[in-house]
Write a protein that holds these residues in place. Sequence first.
Motif, PDB file in Angstrom:
ATOM      1  N   SER A 211      27.496  29.060  20.895  1.00  0.00           N
ATOM      2  CA  SER A 211      28.715  28.312  21.222  1.00  0.00           C
ATOM      3  C   SER A 211      29.949  29.186  20.995  1.00  0.00           C
ATOM      4  O   SER A 211      30.217  29.615  19.871  1.00  0.00           O
ATOM      5  N   GLN A 212      30.686  29.432  22.067  1.00  0.00           N
ATOM      6  CA  GLN A 212      31.876  30.269  21.962  1.00  0.00           C
ATOM      7  C   GLN A 212      33.089  29.484  21.496  1.00  0.00           C
ATOM      8  O   GLN A 212      33.980  30.026  20.828  1.00  0.00           O
ATOM      9  N   ASN A 213      33.168  28.210  21.858  1.00  0.00           N
ATOM     10  CA  ASN A 213      34.326  27.396  21.507  1.00  0.00           C
ATOM     11  C   ASN A 213      34.008  26.524  20.302  1.00  0.00           C
ATOM     12  O   ASN A 213      33.024  25.778  20.308  1.00  0.00           O
ATOM     13  N   PRO A 214      34.836  26.593  19.269  1.00  0.00           N
ATOM     14  CA  PRO A 214      34.579  25.769  18.083  1.00  0.00           C
ATOM     15  C   PRO A 214      34.821  24.294  18.363  1.00  0.00           C
ATOM     16  O   PRO A 214      35.629  23.940  19.226  1.00  0.00           O
ATOM     17  N   PHE A 215      34.108  23.439  17.647  1.00  0.00           N
ATOM     18  CA  PHE A 215      34.348  22.000  17.757  1.00  0.00           C
ATOM     19  C   PHE A 215      35.683  21.661  17.087  1.00  0.00           C
ATOM     20  O   PHE A 215      36.083  22.322  16.128  1.00  0.00           O
ATOM     21  N   PRO A 216      36.392  20.622  17.569  1.00  0.00           N
ATOM     22  CA  PRO A 216      37.685  20.270  16.972  1.00  0.00           C
ATOM     23  C   PRO A 216      37.527  19.692  15.567  1.00  0.00           C
ATOM     24  O   PRO A 216      36.568  18.968  15.285  1.00  0.00           O
TER      25      PRO A 216
ATOM     26  N   TYR B 166      36.770   8.393   8.142  1.00  0.00           N
ATOM     27  CA  TYR B 166      37.191   9.624   7.476  1.00  0.00           C
ATOM     28  C   TYR B 166      36.546  10.820   8.166  1.00  0.00           C
ATOM     29  O   TYR B 166      35.641  10.687   8.994  1.00  0.00           O
ATOM     30  N   THR B 167      37.019  11.998   7.827  1.00  0.00           N
ATOM     31  CA  THR B 167      36.468  13.224   8.388  1.00  0.00           C
ATOM     32  C   THR B 167      36.267  14.225   7.251  1.00  0.00           C
ATOM     33  O   THR B 167      36.312  13.857   6.076  1.00  0.00           O
ATOM     34  N   SER B 168      36.015  15.476   7.596  1.00  0.00           N
ATOM     35  CA  SER B 168      35.857  16.529   6.588  1.00  0.00           C
ATOM     36  C   SER B 168      36.315  17.830   7.223  1.00  0.00           C
ATOM     37  O   SER B 168      36.953  17.814   8.279  1.00  0.00           O
ATOM     38  N   ALA B 169      35.991  18.929   6.606  1.00  0.00           N
ATOM     39  CA  ALA B 169      36.319  20.210   7.225  1.00  0.00           C
ATOM     40  C   ALA B 169      35.441  20.457   8.455  1.00  0.00           C
ATOM     41  O   ALA B 169      35.738  21.325   9.267  1.00  0.00           O
ATOM     42  N   ASP B 170      34.359  19.680   8.571  1.00  0.00           N
ATOM     43  CA  ASP B 170      33.495  19.762   9.747  1.00  0.00           C
ATOM     44  C   ASP B 170      34.070  18.932  10.890  1.00  0.00           C
ATOM     45  O   ASP B 170      34.975  18.123  10.701  1.00  0.00           O
ATOM     46  N   SER B 171      33.498  19.106  12.067  1.00  0.00           N
ATOM     47  CA  SER B 171      33.905  18.334  13.235  1.00  0.00           C
ATOM     48  C   SER B 171      33.137  17.019  13.258  1.00  0.00           C
ATOM     49  O   SER B 171      32.137  16.875  13.962  1.00  0.00           O
ATOM     50  N   VAL B 172      33.619  16.059  12.451  1.00  0.00           N
ATOM     51  CA  VAL B 172      32.917  14.786  12.319  1.00  0.00           C
ATOM     52  C   VAL B 172      33.900  13.622  12.295  1.00  0.00           C
ATOM     53  O   VAL B 172      35.007  13.725  11.768  1.00  0.00           O
ATOM     54  N   PHE B 173      33.483  12.518  12.881  1.00  0.00           N
ATOM     55  CA  PHE B 173      34.187  11.235  12.829  1.00  0.00           C
ATOM     56  C   PHE B 173      33.228  10.306  12.112  1.00  0.00           C
ATOM     57  O   PHE B 173      32.225   9.882  12.681  1.00  0.00           O
ATOM     58  N   GLN B 174      33.495  10.021  10.842  1.00  0.00           N
ATOM     59  CA  GLN B 174      32.558   9.263  10.024  1.00  0.00           C
ATOM     60  C   GLN B 174      33.077   7.847   9.797  1.00  0.00           C
ATOM     61  O   GLN B 174      34.262   7.649   9.519  1.00  0.00           O
ATOM     62  N   ILE B 175      32.175   6.875   9.927  1.00  0.00           N
ATOM     63  CA  ILE B 175      32.532   5.473   9.746  1.00  0.00           C
ATOM     64  C   ILE B 175      31.641   4.895   8.648  1.00  0.00           C
ATOM     65  O   ILE B 175      30.420   4.841   8.794  1.00  0.00           O
ATOM     66  N   ALA B 176      32.286   4.500   7.553  1.00  0.00           N
ATOM     67  CA  ALA B 176      31.551   3.926   6.427  1.00  0.00           C
ATOM     68  C   ALA B 176      31.780   2.419   6.369  1.00  0.00           C
ATOM     69  O   ALA B 176      32.883   1.937   6.638  1.00  0.00           O
ATOM     70  N   ALA B 177      30.738   1.680   6.005  1.00  0.00           N
ATOM     71  CA  ALA B 177      30.860   0.227   5.869  1.00  0.00           C
ATOM     72  C   ALA B 177      29.772  -0.295   4.946  1.00  0.00           C
ATOM     73  O   ALA B 177      28.634   0.189   4.977  1.00  0.00           O
TER      74      ALA B 177
ATOM     75  N   VAL C  24      34.252  15.760  19.181  1.00  0.00           N
ATOM     76  CA  VAL C  24      33.734  16.166  17.873  1.00  0.00           C
ATOM     77  C   VAL C  24      32.225  16.347  17.961  1.00  0.00           C
ATOM     78  O   VAL C  24      31.548  15.746  18.791  1.00  0.00           O
ATOM     79  N   ALA C  25      31.706  17.189  17.083  1.00  0.00           N
ATOM     80  CA  ALA C  25      30.278  17.476  17.109  1.00  0.00           C
ATOM     81  C   ALA C  25      29.442  16.247  16.812  1.00  0.00           C
ATOM     82  O   ALA C  25      28.428  15.993  17.459  1.00  0.00           O
ATOM     83  N   ARG C  26      29.902  15.442  15.819  1.00  0.00           N
ATOM     84  CA  ARG C  26      29.091  14.288  15.423  1.00  0.00           C
ATOM     85  C   ARG C  26      29.962  13.100  15.040  1.00  0.00           C
ATOM     86  O   ARG C  26      30.984  13.260  14.378  1.00  0.00           O
ATOM     87  N   VAL C  27      29.528  11.928  15.462  1.00  0.00           N
ATOM     88  CA  VAL C  27      30.021  10.669  14.916  1.00  0.00           C
ATOM     89  C   VAL C  27      28.919  10.180  13.980  1.00  0.00           C
ATOM     90  O   VAL C  27      27.746  10.155  14.362  1.00  0.00           O
ATOM     91  N   ILE C  28      29.285   9.823  12.757  1.00  0.00           N
ATOM     92  CA  ILE C  28      28.250   9.516  11.762  1.00  0.00           C
ATOM     93  C   ILE C  28      28.463   8.133  11.156  1.00  0.00           C
ATOM     94  O   ILE C  28      29.545   7.820  10.651  1.00  0.00           O
TER      95      ILE C  28
END
Length: 392
Positions: free
Chosen positions: A97-102, A152-163, A190-194
Motif C-alpha cells: 500500500s503506497q497511500n496511508p490510511f487516514p 473514538y479513534t486512536s493513532a491507527d486508522s480506526v472508527f471505533q464504536i463502544a456500547a 478508514v482501514a477499520r470500523v470496529i
Amino acid sequence: MNSINRATIIVLDSVGIGALPDAKEFESEGAATLPHLAKEVGGLDLPNLEKLGLGNIVEVEGLSKVDKPKGAIGKMAEQSNGKDTTTGHWELAGLVSQNPFPTYPNGFPDEIMDKFHEAIGKGSLGNKPASGTVIIEELGEEHFETGKPIVYTSADSVFQIAAHEEIIPVEELYKMCRKARKMLTGEHAVARVIARPFVGELGDFTRTARRKDFSLKPPKKTMLDHLKDAGQEVMAVGKIKNIFSGQGITSDLHTDNNMDGVDKTIDYLKEDNSGLIFTNLVDFDQKYGHRRDPEGYAKALKNFDDRLPEIIEQLEADDLLIITADHGCDPTYKGTDHTREYVPLLVYGANVQAGVDLGIRESFSDLAATITSIFKVEETGYGTSFKQEIFE
C-alpha cells in the motif's frame, strides 16, 4: 523437494524486532518491541522459539543464538506506507500500500459525525483519540443516561464504536458499524470500523469477545484470492477474515484470545485439509502493546512458546509453518501507538533446510511470493520468493 500440501502462517500481532531505517518518519525511531520488553522484564524464557532461531535473528535478553536453528530464519521490512494491522497483513498477503490510511488525531470532522448521527438516528459521545478501556469508564455514566454510543479513534486508522450490551444490543451496534463503514469512503476511507461491546457496572466494565471489525476490502487480489481461485482452502483464524473483509477466505474460526487462537489453529491442523491456515494472535498488540504492559506481553509470549510444540506435533511431512508479525507495538516506547519495525521470519517444516539464513527481506510481500510459488498459483506482483532458499 517434496511438495507442500499445507502452509500455516501464524502472525504474532505486533511482535516487532527493531526499528526500520525510516522509523523516524513514523515517530518510531529507536523502537524495538521484543528486545525492549525482554530487557524491561529481565529476560525472556522462550526455549521453543529459541530452537527455531529467534535469538539468531535479533539480540534478545534471555535468548541464545543456537548453532543450527531448526528452521530457516530472517527478518522482513515493511515496504508499505504505514505501521498498522491492515497495512501489515495486506503486505504479508502480497499487497503493498503506497497511500496511508487516514487518521484523526483531533477526532472526526463534523461532516463525518453529522452523517453518522443522521444514519443512526441519535447523537454520540466522545469523538476523540482514546484508550478503549479508559474512554468507556470516562463516558460510561453518560452513555447509560443518554443511550448514545461512544465513538473514538486512536493513532491507527480506526472508527471505533463502544456500547454497553444492555444499552445498545450487539446486533444494533453491528448495524451502526455497517452504516459507518458505508459512509467512510474516499478521503475518509478508514482501514477499520470496529464494534467494541462491553458489559459490567459503572467502574467495573469489561470489553467482550464480541468485538467485530468492518474492514476496507483490499483494492486488489491478494495471495488469499489466488489460492482460493485455484481451488485451495484458505482457513482464517482470529481476525484474519475481518482484516481482509472476507476476501479470499474459504472458512474461518473466531477466537476469544491467543490461546483460543492456538486451539483453533490446531483444530484446523488436525483436519484432512490442504492449502493455507492463516492465524492472527491479537493479544500481544491489543492487551499488552497498546496498554504498555511489558510483563503481560512477556507472559503472553511464554504462553505461546509453551504451546508451540503442540502446533509442531500436528505438522505432517508436507506441511510448512511460518511465524512472523505485522508491525511493532513497543510497550516501553512513548505513547500507545504501533511502531514501525522489522518483523521476524521463522520457517519450519520437514522439507525446510535447517539453519538457512534468509537475510533481510525487502518486503513482507516476500512471504506471499513464496506461498504463491509453492502452490503454483497466480502471483500478486509484489515480493521475491524465498522458496528456492528454504528447500533443498
